[in-house]
Scaffold this motif. Structure first.
Motif, PDB file in Angstrom:
ATOM      1  N   MET A  92       0.827  -1.202   0.000  1.00  0.00           N
ATOM      2  CA  MET A  92       0.000   0.000   0.000  1.00  0.00           C
ATOM      3  C   MET A  92       0.867   1.260   0.000  1.00  0.00           C
ATOM      4  SD  MET A  92      -3.302  -0.173  -0.120  1.00  0.00           S
ATOM      5  CE  MET A  92      -3.760   1.386   0.619  1.00  0.00           C
ATOM      6  N   PRO A  93       0.536   2.237  -0.852  1.00  0.00           N
ATOM      7  CA  PRO A  93       1.274   3.507  -0.806  1.00  0.00           C
ATOM      8  C   PRO A  93       1.002   4.243   0.498  1.00  0.00           C
ATOM      9  CG  PRO A  93      -0.618   3.651  -2.287  1.00  0.00           C
ATOM     10  CD  PRO A  93      -0.503   2.221  -1.889  1.00  0.00           C
ATOM     11  N   LYS A  94       1.957   5.061   0.914  1.00  0.00           N
ATOM     12  CA  LYS A  94       1.798   5.833   2.140  1.00  0.00           C
ATOM     13  C   LYS A  94       0.669   6.850   1.984  1.00  0.00           C
ATOM     14  CE  LYS A  94       5.314   3.957   4.318  1.00  0.00           C
ATOM     15  NZ  LYS A  94       5.105   3.105   5.502  1.00  0.00           N
ATOM     16  N   LEU A  95      -0.120   7.014   3.048  1.00  0.00           N
ATOM     17  CA  LEU A  95      -1.243   7.933   2.996  1.00  0.00           C
ATOM     18  C   LEU A  95      -0.809   9.386   3.136  1.00  0.00           C
ATOM     19  CD1 LEU A  95      -3.861   6.051   5.203  1.00  0.00           C
ATOM     20  CD2 LEU A  95      -3.807   6.212   2.715  1.00  0.00           C
ATOM     21  N   GLY A  96       0.299   9.619   3.806  1.00  0.00           N
ATOM     22  CA  GLY A  96       0.701  10.982   4.092  1.00  0.00           C
ATOM     23  C   GLY A  96      -0.042  11.541   5.289  1.00  0.00           C
ATOM     24  N   LYS A  97       0.188  12.822   5.566  1.00  0.00           N
ATOM     25  CA  LYS A  97      -0.391  13.455   6.749  1.00  0.00           C
ATOM     26  C   LYS A  97      -1.411  14.532   6.413  1.00  0.00           C
ATOM     27  CE  LYS A  97       3.572  12.429   9.715  1.00  0.00           C
ATOM     28  NZ  LYS A  97       4.571  12.968  10.675  1.00  0.00           N
ATOM     29  N   GLY A  98      -1.951  14.486   5.199  1.00  0.00           N
ATOM     30  CA  GLY A  98      -3.010  15.423   4.838  1.00  0.00           C
ATOM     31  C   GLY A  98      -2.528  16.794   4.451  1.00  0.00           C
ATOM     32  N   ALA A 101      -3.768  18.099  -1.160  1.00  0.00           N
ATOM     33  CA  ALA A 101      -5.105  17.636  -1.540  1.00  0.00           C
ATOM     34  C   ALA A 101      -5.078  16.155  -1.878  1.00  0.00           C
ATOM     35  CB  ALA A 101      -5.608  18.447  -2.736  1.00  0.00           C
ATOM     36  N   GLN A 102      -4.010  15.701  -2.524  1.00  0.00           N
ATOM     37  CA  GLN A 102      -3.895  14.283  -2.870  1.00  0.00           C
ATOM     38  C   GLN A 102      -3.820  13.415  -1.620  1.00  0.00           C
ATOM     39  OE1 GLN A 102      -0.500  13.398  -5.329  1.00  0.00           O
ATOM     40  NE2 GLN A 102      -1.034  11.236  -5.573  1.00  0.00           N
ATOM     41  N   SER A 103      -3.065  13.866  -0.623  1.00  0.00           N
ATOM     42  CA  SER A 103      -2.950  13.120   0.625  1.00  0.00           C
ATOM     43  C   SER A 103      -4.284  13.067   1.359  1.00  0.00           C
ATOM     44  CB  SER A 103      -1.880  13.743   1.522  1.00  0.00           C
ATOM     45  OG  SER A 103      -1.834  13.096   2.777  1.00  0.00           O
ATOM     46  N   ARG A 104      -5.026  14.173   1.357  1.00  0.00           N
ATOM     47  CA  ARG A 104      -6.317  14.184   2.034  1.00  0.00           C
ATOM     48  C   ARG A 104      -7.312  13.267   1.327  1.00  0.00           C
ATOM     49  NH1 ARG A 104      -4.712  19.510   2.480  1.00  0.00           N
ATOM     50  NH2 ARG A 104      -6.010  20.220   0.735  1.00  0.00           N
ATOM     51  N   LEU A 105      -7.254  13.210   0.009  1.00  0.00           N
ATOM     52  CA  LEU A 105      -8.106  12.274  -0.717  1.00  0.00           C
ATOM     53  C   LEU A 105      -7.767  10.831  -0.348  1.00  0.00           C
ATOM     54  CD1 LEU A 105      -8.556  13.527  -4.403  1.00  0.00           C
ATOM     55  CD2 LEU A 105     -10.330  13.141  -2.689  1.00  0.00           C
ATOM     56  N   ALA A 106      -6.469  10.541  -0.218  1.00  0.00           N
ATOM     57  CA  ALA A 106      -6.057   9.186   0.156  1.00  0.00           C
ATOM     58  C   ALA A 106      -6.535   8.838   1.554  1.00  0.00           C
ATOM     59  CB  ALA A 106      -4.539   9.059   0.052  1.00  0.00           C
ATOM     60  N   LEU A 107      -6.450   9.808   2.477  1.00  0.00           N
ATOM     61  CA  LEU A 107      -6.940   9.577   3.835  1.00  0.00           C
ATOM     62  C   LEU A 107      -8.443   9.329   3.831  1.00  0.00           C
ATOM     63  CD1 LEU A 107      -5.009  12.314   5.883  1.00  0.00           C
ATOM     64  CD2 LEU A 107      -4.839   9.837   6.204  1.00  0.00           C
ATOM     65  N   LEU A 108      -9.172  10.132   3.072  1.00  0.00           N
ATOM     66  CA  LEU A 108     -10.622   9.997   3.011  1.00  0.00           C
ATOM     67  C   LEU A 108     -11.016   8.656   2.392  1.00  0.00           C
ATOM     68  CD1 LEU A 108     -13.327  11.395   3.547  1.00  0.00           C
ATOM     69  CD2 LEU A 108     -13.121  12.499   1.306  1.00  0.00           C
ATOM     70  N   HIS A 109     -10.298   8.253   1.356  1.00  0.00           N
ATOM     71  CA  HIS A 109     -10.567   6.966   0.715  1.00  0.00           C
ATOM     72  C   HIS A 109     -10.307   5.818   1.689  1.00  0.00           C
ATOM     73  CE1 HIS A 109     -10.124   3.563  -2.086  1.00  0.00           C
ATOM     74  NE2 HIS A 109     -10.869   4.272  -2.920  1.00  0.00           N
ATOM     75  N   LEU A 171      -8.770   4.619  -5.734  1.00  0.00           N
ATOM     76  CA  LEU A 171      -7.427   4.324  -5.229  1.00  0.00           C
ATOM     77  C   LEU A 171      -7.377   2.881  -4.752  1.00  0.00           C
ATOM     78  CD1 LEU A 171      -6.855   7.576  -3.118  1.00  0.00           C
ATOM     79  CD2 LEU A 171      -5.933   7.070  -5.398  1.00  0.00           C
ATOM     80  N   PRO A 172      -6.193   2.293  -4.691  1.00  0.00           N
ATOM     81  CA  PRO A 172      -6.091   0.948  -4.110  1.00  0.00           C
ATOM     82  C   PRO A 172      -6.411   0.995  -2.623  1.00  0.00           C
ATOM     83  CG  PRO A 172      -3.905   1.857  -4.509  1.00  0.00           C
ATOM     84  CD  PRO A 172      -4.880   2.803  -5.147  1.00  0.00           C
ATOM     85  N   ALA A 173      -6.782  -0.160  -2.071  1.00  0.00           N
ATOM     86  CA  ALA A 173      -7.204  -0.217  -0.672  1.00  0.00           C
ATOM     87  C   ALA A 173      -6.539  -1.388   0.037  1.00  0.00           C
ATOM     88  CB  ALA A 173      -8.722  -0.319  -0.573  1.00  0.00           C
ATOM     89  N   HIS A 174      -6.458  -1.276   1.327  1.00  0.00           N
ATOM     90  CA  HIS A 174      -5.808  -2.237   2.218  1.00  0.00           C
ATOM     91  C   HIS A 174      -6.578  -3.559   2.220  1.00  0.00           C
ATOM     92  CE1 HIS A 174      -4.141  -3.869   5.913  1.00  0.00           C
ATOM     93  NE2 HIS A 174      -3.403  -2.799   6.123  1.00  0.00           N
ATOM     94  N   ASP A 175      -5.874  -4.661   2.001  1.00  0.00           N
ATOM     95  CA  ASP A 175      -6.544  -5.967   1.953  1.00  0.00           C
ATOM     96  C   ASP A 175      -6.403  -6.753   3.252  1.00  0.00           C
ATOM     97  OD1 ASP A 175      -8.065  -7.948   0.703  1.00  0.00           O
ATOM     98  OD2 ASP A 175      -6.277  -9.070   0.111  1.00  0.00           O
ATOM     99  N   GLY A 176      -5.899  -6.110   4.317  1.00  0.00           N
ATOM    100  CA  GLY A 176      -5.685  -6.859   5.547  1.00  0.00           C
ATOM    101  C   GLY A 176      -6.720  -6.630   6.622  1.00  0.00           C
ATOM    102  N   LEU A 177      -7.810  -5.910   6.286  1.00  0.00           N
ATOM    103  CA  LEU A 177      -8.755  -5.522   7.325  1.00  0.00           C
ATOM    104  C   LEU A 177      -9.598  -6.679   7.841  1.00  0.00           C
ATOM    105  CD1 LEU A 177     -10.005  -2.056   6.032  1.00  0.00           C
ATOM    106  CD2 LEU A 177      -8.125  -2.569   7.586  1.00  0.00           C
ATOM    107  N   TRP A 178      -9.646  -7.793   7.117  1.00  0.00           N
ATOM    108  CA  TRP A 178     -10.425  -8.939   7.571  1.00  0.00           C
ATOM    109  C   TRP A 178      -9.564  -9.980   8.279  1.00  0.00           C
ATOM    110  CZ3 TRP A 178     -15.398  -8.762   8.152  1.00  0.00           C
ATOM    111  CH2 TRP A 178     -16.129  -9.934   8.392  1.00  0.00           C
ATOM    112  N   ASP A 179      -8.255  -9.749   8.366  1.00  0.00           N
ATOM    113  CA  ASP A 179      -7.358 -10.765   8.924  1.00  0.00           C
ATOM    114  C   ASP A 179      -7.702 -11.110  10.366  1.00  0.00           C
ATOM    115  OD1 ASP A 179      -6.111 -10.777   6.514  1.00  0.00           O
ATOM    116  OD2 ASP A 179      -4.279  -9.759   7.177  1.00  0.00           O
ATOM    117  N   SER A 180      -7.898 -10.081  11.201  1.00  0.00           N
ATOM    118  CA  SER A 180      -8.179 -10.367  12.612  1.00  0.00           C
ATOM    119  C   SER A 180      -9.571 -10.956  12.786  1.00  0.00           C
ATOM    120  CB  SER A 180      -8.017  -9.109  13.468  1.00  0.00           C
ATOM    121  OG  SER A 180      -8.851  -8.072  12.996  1.00  0.00           O
TER     122      SER A 180
END
Length: 377
Positions: A92-98, A101-109, A171-180
């Protein structure tokens, strides 16, 4: 599991195709939960979840489950739309700290993606454990509300992405959210501890910083959406995890594995409160444009936490002595150390955690690695 399951869910609730009679709607809340888990489209998943919760809470769905038949087991992994490209966490690409505008979109996504999975998580706990453990009706009430909230969170975040010229799946999304969820699929106690206490509480820790980043970047609209709608409701979601973890511990202690209602010595209220500041209707149309605005919170985070804490005070344990509470906390420590990898990460949002029924004795010892804890002892 095929994505076609979602289409079947839509047909079951909206109507048949080609003049065919639609199949009957689900009869129990667990049936609804299974239908939602089999629905791939995230917008439809949230819509069906809102419908199911509303019907259940107004009494239109008479039974949480059918005691005369074993429920179909839920899928190991819920149906998900192929329109969202999932990547392993390491890719996963780094989200950044907002700051941009691109970083904030990634955070929102990323937030929208998390809320979409939270919809599945809430219905999975209903479908996987509710009937099998003969949980009381209040359990189904609480997690139907949680699921309804999570669907609303996804919907407003997805709408905000569109307002900013993007969309969920851009944007691509994290695929590990169902692991736990997979690791705790055999144990309600573990599921409550890890998903609904550890992960939900971690969200409370980081959300004020996330709100500040959107505000500092000039996106007051998103900051208020998170502050007014999502933040107070997430406190009640963590409270649901704490409440039912306690309940299971005390029910086991009392030797009653199939209790049909919540004992009065465990809680004072039948349902978790609906934080008044989180009303979705606080989103209003601006008179001179298509943008939406949110009503100003009176005193920001502190007022939000205080209001929810005051409401949740009615759900505190009563007539539970210190020894029983200490035993519950020891069980929590043991379960988290077994099913959660590594120590909890401070700093902790102490006030929000307290509002959810979490005292520091629950989580501070888990911020230390096990080997360090044993060395101190």
């Amino acid at each position: 599991m095929e994505a076609a399951g979602g289409a079947g869910g839509e047909a079951g609730c909206v109507g048949g195709r080609g003049g065919e009679s639609p199949p009957p709607p689900p009869k129990t809340l667990v049936d609804w939960a299974l239908e939602i888990l089999d629905t791939a489209d995230p917008d439809e998943k949230a819509r069906l979840g809102d419908l199911a919760a509303a019907e259940w809470l107004r009494g239109a769905i008479p039974l949480p489950y059918d005691p005369a038949r074993p429920p179909r087991p839920p899928p190991d992994r819920p149906a998900r739309s192929d329109a969202v490209r999932l990547l392993p966490p390491s890719q996963m690409p780094k989200l950044g700290k907002g700051g941009s505008a691109q970083s904030r979109l990634a955070l929102l996504h990323s937030l929208a993606h998390t809320e979409s999975w939270a919809v599945d998580l809430s219905w999975d706990i209903v479908a996987r454990f509710g009937a099998r453990l003969r949980m009381p009706r209040e359990f189904f009430d609480d997690f139907a509300r949680v699921a309804q909230d999570e669907g609303r969170h996804f919907t407003v975040l997805s709408a905000r992405l569109r307002e900013l010229g993007s969309h969920y799946g851009a944007l691509p999304a994290h695929d590990g959210l169902w692991d736990s969820a997979t690791r705790t699929s055999h144990s309600l106690l573990a599921r409550l501890a890890v998903e609904h206490c550890v992960h939900e509480a971690r969200g409370l820790d980081v959300l004020p910083t996330t709100i500040s980043r959107f505000r500092a970047g000039g996106d007051e609209q998103t900051a208020k959406l998170l502050e007014i709608i999502i933040y107070p409701e997430e406190i009640t979601h963590c409270a649901a995890g704490v409440r039912w973890f306690r309940y299971l511990c005390l029910r086991s202690h009392n030797g009653d594995p199939t209790a049909s209602s919540v004992p009065q010595d465990i809680t004072q209220c039948s349902v978790l409160p609906r934080g008044g500041t989180s009303d979705i209707n606080k989103v209003e149309e601006v008179e001179d444009g298509p943008e939406a605005k949110l009503a100003e919170p009176s005193n920001g985070h502190d007022k939000t936490v205080q209001q929810v804490e005051d409401e949740l005070a009615q759900c505190k344990l009563v007539d539970i002595d210190d020894d029983a509470e200490a035993a519950v906390i020891r069980t929590f420590h043991s379960v988290v150390r077994e099913y959660f990898r590594g120590p909890l990460k401070p700093p902790f949002n102490t006030e929000a955690r307290k509002a959810a029924g979490f005292d520091p004795a629950w989580y501070e010892p888990l911020a230390v690695k096990e080997v360090e804890r044993q060395a101190v002892e």
